[in-house]
Design a protein around this motif. Structure first.
Motif, PDB file in Angstrom:
ATOM      1  N   ALA A 245       0.917  -1.383  -0.139  1.00 36.63           N
ATOM      2  CA  ALA A 245       0.088  -0.011   0.013  1.00 36.63           C
ATOM      3  C   ALA A 245       0.948   1.143   0.029  1.00 36.63           C
ATOM      4  O   ALA A 245       0.665   2.345  -0.796  1.00 36.63           O
ATOM      5  CB  ALA A 245      -0.805   0.058   1.127  1.00 36.63           C
ATOM      6  N   GLY A 246       2.004   1.129   0.722  1.00 39.28           N
ATOM      7  CA  GLY A 246       2.901   2.365   0.738  1.00 39.28           C
ATOM      8  C   GLY A 246       3.533   2.678  -0.460  1.00 39.28           C
ATOM      9  O   GLY A 246       3.695   3.844  -0.955  1.00 39.28           O
ATOM     10  N   LEU A 247       3.866   1.577  -1.191  1.00 38.05           N
ATOM     11  CA  LEU A 247       4.542   1.798  -2.561  1.00 38.05           C
ATOM     12  C   LEU A 247       3.474   2.186  -3.468  1.00 38.05           C
ATOM     13  O   LEU A 247       3.973   3.123  -4.219  1.00 38.05           O
ATOM     14  CB  LEU A 247       5.178   0.158  -2.881  1.00 38.05           C
ATOM     15  CG  LEU A 247       6.480  -0.203  -2.180  1.00 38.05           C
ATOM     16  CD1 LEU A 247       6.713  -1.501  -2.725  1.00 38.05           C
ATOM     17  CD2 LEU A 247       7.545   0.702  -2.485  1.00 38.05           C
ATOM     18  N   GLU A 248       2.315   1.871  -3.396  1.00 38.33           N
ATOM     19  CA  GLU A 248       1.326   2.289  -4.209  1.00 38.33           C
ATOM     20  C   GLU A 248       0.930   3.827  -4.169  1.00 38.33           C
ATOM     21  O   GLU A 248       1.036   4.626  -5.211  1.00 38.33           O
ATOM     22  CB  GLU A 248       0.172   1.636  -4.313  1.00 38.33           C
ATOM     23  CG  GLU A 248      -1.009   1.623  -5.350  1.00 38.33           C
ATOM     24  CD  GLU A 248      -0.552   1.379  -6.673  1.00 38.33           C
ATOM     25  OE1 GLU A 248      -1.276   1.936  -7.635  1.00 38.33           O
ATOM     26  OE2 GLU A 248       0.268   0.311  -6.893  1.00 38.33           O
ATOM     27  N   SER A 249       1.041   4.105  -2.946  1.00 39.21           N
ATOM     28  CA  SER A 249       0.612   5.507  -2.644  1.00 39.21           C
ATOM     29  C   SER A 249       1.839   6.471  -3.152  1.00 39.21           C
ATOM     30  O   SER A 249       1.933   7.635  -3.772  1.00 39.21           O
ATOM     31  CB  SER A 249       0.554   5.652  -1.096  1.00 39.21           C
ATOM     32  OG  SER A 249       1.668   5.475  -0.403  1.00 39.21           O
ATOM     33  N   ALA A 250       3.201   6.125  -2.993  1.00 37.95           N
ATOM     34  CA  ALA A 250       4.408   6.942  -3.615  1.00 37.95           C
ATOM     35  C   ALA A 250       4.147   6.871  -4.843  1.00 37.95           C
ATOM     36  O   ALA A 250       4.692   7.831  -5.619  1.00 37.95           O
ATOM     37  CB  ALA A 250       5.473   5.966  -2.937  1.00 37.95           C
ATOM     38  N   ARG A 252       1.844   6.986  -6.923  1.00 35.58           N
ATOM     39  CA  ARG A 252       0.847   7.827  -7.203  1.00 35.58           C
ATOM     40  C   ARG A 252       1.177   9.283  -7.234  1.00 35.58           C
ATOM     41  O   ARG A 252       0.771   9.991  -7.918  1.00 35.58           O
ATOM     42  CB  ARG A 252      -0.501   7.644  -6.416  1.00 35.58           C
ATOM     43  CG  ARG A 252      -1.447   6.257  -6.833  1.00 35.58           C
ATOM     44  CD  ARG A 252      -2.519   6.269  -6.021  1.00 35.58           C
ATOM     45  NE  ARG A 252      -3.114   5.093  -6.325  1.00 35.58           N
ATOM     46  CZ  ARG A 252      -4.447   4.475  -5.899  1.00 35.58           C
ATOM     47  NH1 ARG A 252      -4.830   5.259  -4.667  1.00 35.58           N
ATOM     48  NH2 ARG A 252      -4.918   3.418  -6.177  1.00 35.58           N
ATOM     49  N   VAL A 253       1.844   9.525  -6.127  1.00 35.39           N
ATOM     50  CA  VAL A 253       2.428  10.994  -5.661  1.00 35.39           C
ATOM     51  C   VAL A 253       3.501  11.295  -6.926  1.00 35.39           C
ATOM     52  O   VAL A 253       3.323  12.450  -7.257  1.00 35.39           O
ATOM     53  CB  VAL A 253       2.834  10.958  -4.398  1.00 35.39           C
ATOM     54  CG1 VAL A 253       3.851  12.166  -4.227  1.00 35.39           C
ATOM     55  CG2 VAL A 253       1.872  10.918  -3.242  1.00 35.39           C
ATOM     56  N   ALA A 254       4.125  10.341  -7.517  1.00 33.38           N
ATOM     57  CA  ALA A 254       5.236  10.689  -8.464  1.00 33.38           C
ATOM     58  C   ALA A 254       4.530  10.833  -9.519  1.00 33.38           C
ATOM     59  O   ALA A 254       4.796  11.786 -10.621  1.00 33.38           O
ATOM     60  CB  ALA A 254       6.169   9.493  -8.267  1.00 33.38           C
ATOM     61  N   LEU A 255       3.617  10.239  -9.970  1.00 32.78           N
ATOM     62  CA  LEU A 255       2.855  10.642 -11.323  1.00 32.78           C
ATOM     63  C   LEU A 255       2.014  11.914 -11.374  1.00 32.78           C
ATOM     64  O   LEU A 255       2.193  12.498 -12.364  1.00 32.78           O
ATOM     65  CB  LEU A 255       1.617   9.286 -11.545  1.00 32.78           C
ATOM     66  CG  LEU A 255       2.417   7.900 -11.947  1.00 32.78           C
ATOM     67  CD1 LEU A 255       1.162   6.879 -11.967  1.00 32.78           C
ATOM     68  CD2 LEU A 255       2.937   7.926 -13.065  1.00 32.78           C
TER      69      LEU A 255
END
Length: 312
Positions: A245-250, A252-255
């Motif tokens: 979940a943490g990797l997915e949120s990171a 999304r922020v980068a995109l």
């Protein structure tokens, strides 16, 4: 014709050498049919007074043991070496077929059902390993290897088991809890297996002997075993649900940040920058004249020399 002629010469030499001075000559055996030969040899010719009749034993064809010549000649009736080898192979095959047909079915009387070691009432702690080379002769074919766990031997106390390990010495691997022994000094596997069994029996008997030295003051030597550490996968690298979940949120922020930079025209295109720099360099540098004659290739061979002369 060579063999009969040779046999006639041998018989002539033998009769000439061993005859007595007063003994007359006798006829030689030839390839004449048996009825004609018997008639010629048994009936003396009146024109030749030196011919005599042969004894009855020499003319008896039914008795193969009686022969007029003590040295039988080679009759060219034997088979070749290749034929003998084929005959021996055929005999060996027939012997194997007879064994398979008459003796191997008798082995069913010795059949015993297989019982896994785990289902035995008293499973044996000794494990044997043999080596076979599928009927080929090999020096290591008689080797037998024995392995067992000292903790599986029944009837041993802790002190007795410790003494057994000290008696075994370098044959004990404490990392695997296994004692390994082998023997190949005898010619057969049965003899080597019996020898290893006797050795294990003596070791257990010596370990249980209370009157003998218990080696309490001798430490167990484990220097002969090299234990290699087993590297495990770090727990911090494992992908759990929280880490996913943490990797997915990171991501999304980068995109989102990348899209915002594109909208604000803050993203530099590499191809556009290279093309702009190339155009600027071409405008600044004047164009140099090209030497056309220098770029012409040098004529090679007579054909190219003629073509070049024709152009001129």
């Amino acid at each position: 014709m060579a063999a009969p002629f040779k046999r006639i010469c041998c018989q002539a030499t033998r009769h000439t050498t061993h005859r007595s001075p007063c003994q007359p000559y006798r006829t030689f055996s030839t390839t004449t049919p048996s009825n004609q030969a018997d008639h010629l040899t048994t009936t003396p010719s009146p024109s030749n007074p030196f011919l005599t009749t042969l004894p009855p034993s020499a003319t008896n064809d039914n008795n193969p043991s009686s022969s007029s010549s003590p040295d039988p000649a080679y009759e060219d009736d034997d088979i070749s070496t290749l034929g003998l080898s084929e005959l021996h192979a055929h005999r060996e095959l027939r012997d194997l077929l007879r064994t398979a047909a008459w003796e191997m079915p008798l082995l069913t009387s010795l059949h015993k059902p297989f019982v896994p070691p785990s289902q035995l009432k008293t499973p044996s702690p000794l494990r044997w390993r043999y080596t076979t080379y599928m009927g080929e002769a090999h020096p290591a074919a008689s080797k037998v290897v024995l392995t067992f766990d000292p903790h599986e031997i029944p009837g041993l106390t802790g002190a007795q088991r410790e003494k057994l390990l000290k008696l075994v010495g370098t044959r004990y691997d404490f990392s695997k809890r296994r004692v390994k022994m082998s023997c190949e000094i005898f010619e057969t596997q049965a003899q080597n297996k019996r020898y290893l069994g006797d050795v294990v029996g003596k070791l257990i008997k010596e370990a249980k002997d209370t009157d003998a030295d218990g080696f309490e003051d001798v430490p167990l030597d484990t220097r002969h075993v090299r234990v290699r550490p087993k590297l495990g996968f770090p727990a911090a690298w494992k992908l759990t649900e929280e880490r996913m979940a943490g990797l997915e949120s990171a991501r999304r922020v980068a995109l989102l940040e990348e899209g915002r930079r594109v909208e604000e025209d803050r993203v530099v295109s590499g191809e556009a920058a290279i093309e702009e720099a190339r155009r600027t360099r071409l405008l600044r540098e004047p164009e140099q004249p090209v030497m056309v004659e220098a770029r012409q290739t040098v004529a090679r061979g007579k054909k190219e020399m003629k073509q070049r002369a024709g152009r001129r």
